[in-house]
Design an enzyme around this catalytic site. Structure first.
Site, PDB file in Angstrom:
ATOM      1  N   MET A   1       0.829  -1.182   0.000  1.00 54.75           N
ATOM      2  CA  MET A   1       0.000   0.000   0.000  1.00 54.75           C
ATOM      3  C   MET A   1       0.866   1.234   0.000  1.00 54.75           C
ATOM      4  SD  MET A   1      -2.923  -1.030   2.658  1.00 54.75           S
ATOM      5  CE  MET A   1      -3.928  -2.405   2.319  1.00 54.75           C
TER       6      MET A   1
ATOM      7  N   ILE B   1       3.022  -1.583   6.831  1.00 58.70           N
ATOM      8  CA  ILE B   1       4.321  -1.177   7.357  1.00 58.70           C
ATOM      9  C   ILE B   1       5.370  -1.259   6.250  1.00 58.70           C
ATOM     10  CG2 ILE B   1       4.810  -3.492   8.302  1.00 58.70           C
ATOM     11  CD1 ILE B   1       6.126  -1.890  10.722  1.00 58.70           C
ATOM     12  N   GLU B   2       5.986  -0.126   5.982  1.00 59.87           N
ATOM     13  CA  GLU B   2       6.995   0.015   4.938  1.00 59.87           C
ATOM     14  C   GLU B   2       7.849   1.217   5.312  1.00 59.87           C
ATOM     15  OE1 GLU B   2       4.789   1.498   1.268  1.00 59.87           O
ATOM     16  OE2 GLU B   2       3.120   0.853   2.547  1.00 59.87           O
ATOM     17  N   TRP B   3       8.997   1.367   4.687  1.00 62.38           N
ATOM     18  CA  TRP B   3       9.840   2.521   4.994  1.00 62.38           C
ATOM     19  C   TRP B   3       9.160   3.812   4.567  1.00 62.38           C
ATOM     20  CZ3 TRP B   3      12.635   1.076   8.578  1.00 62.38           C
ATOM     21  CH2 TRP B   3      13.465  -0.051   8.546  1.00 62.38           C
TER      22      TRP B   3
END
Length: 277
Positions: free
Chosen positions: A9, A160-162
């Site tokens: 996402m 959750i991603e950078w």
């Protein structure tokens, strides 16, 4: 039943308060946007189900999204108010909608679109975009306070991603801390909603933080240029985000499209086991 998983996402961290604690004057709210609709017939794409299109298609090798029977979308305020009966008629079976971000951001698209999607027969879930400058416990509390329980809804999602585009927080904690904070968030939401959240992530974040080492995680994996088996070798997944530029009847502009890993029969079984009680 062990099902393969995938998802991703894109979310933008604009509007978040600066890092650190202190009193917040209230939630950051953004306005719904209303992009123009695109015609599916103008954006046909090989490898996708014919009822959908792709504004930036590419060649698919091996197993394509069209191989899967159950498809859905994920959306935020950028898609505006969606025509859910039209999207449902085109084959959208589920939708994850952005609800919160960090510890002070609310996406207005969830409140607007979730009831209409349910009324059209689309299974709905809420997702939270993680912000590395707030604690997992604070973020779980923020999500729980703003997303009511709704029997039959999909499990909540931890996206959750950078945060490489964030103007206020580009912190990259060590992998051990990332996994520990994820467990805190997932445990708190499971205790509240009665079902374990799904985790959405992308290849870089998955690899950097050793997420394959986390037991009991059900994944929604992003992989927009190849099948998840190529980007996440050996991983089990339930949802695959296969494009971020999908074209769907009833949805303005482009939208993320996703496939469920199994058949329609296994989809119903998954809902029975994983929907909110």
């Amino acid at each position: 039943m062990r099902i393969r998983t995938i998802l991703t996402m894109g979310a933008i961290c604009a509007g978040l308060a600066a890092c650190g604690g202190g009193h917040k004057p209230g939630p950051v709210r953004t306005q719904l946007m209303a992009p123009e609709a695109l015609a599916v017939e103008d954006h046909r794409a090989a490898g996708l189900p014919r009822q959908f299109g792709d504004a930036k298609p590419h060649a698919w090798d091996g197993i394509t999204p069209a191989h899967y029977a159950v498809h859905g979308l994920d959306a935020a305020r950028y898609q505006g108010a969606i025509n859910w009966p039209e999207a449902r008629a085109a084959g959208i079976s589920f939708a994850w909608l952005k609800a919160t971000e960090g510890g002070d951001h609310v996406d207005p698209g969830f409140e607007r679109n979730a009831p209409a999607a349910r009324a059209a027969g689309v299974r709905v879930g809420a997702y939270h975009f993680y912000y590395f400058c707030r604690s997992a416990a604070d973020q779980a509390k923020w999500f729980i306070e703003r997303v009511p329980k709704h029997a039959g809804d999909l499990p909540p999602v931890l996206d959750i991603e950078w945060n490489h585009t964030s103007p206020t927080c580009q912190l990259r904690p060590p992998a051990e801390k990332v996994r520990a904070e994820m467990r805190v968030f997932l445990d708190l939401l499971e205790r509240h909603y009665g079902t374990r959240p799904v985790v959405y992530t992308d290849p870089a974040f998955y690899a950097d933080n050793g997420l394959g080492r986390m037991p009991g995680v059900e994944f929604w994996l992003r992989s927009v240029s190849a099948h998840p088996s190529e980007r996440y070798p050996g991983e089990y997944w339930s949802f695959w985000q296969y494009t971020g530029t999908g074209v769907v009847p009833g949805v303005g502009g482009t939208v993320d499209l996703n496939a469920f890993a199994g058949s329609r029969q296994s989809w119903e079984a998954w809902l029975s086991a994983r929907a909110q009680p």
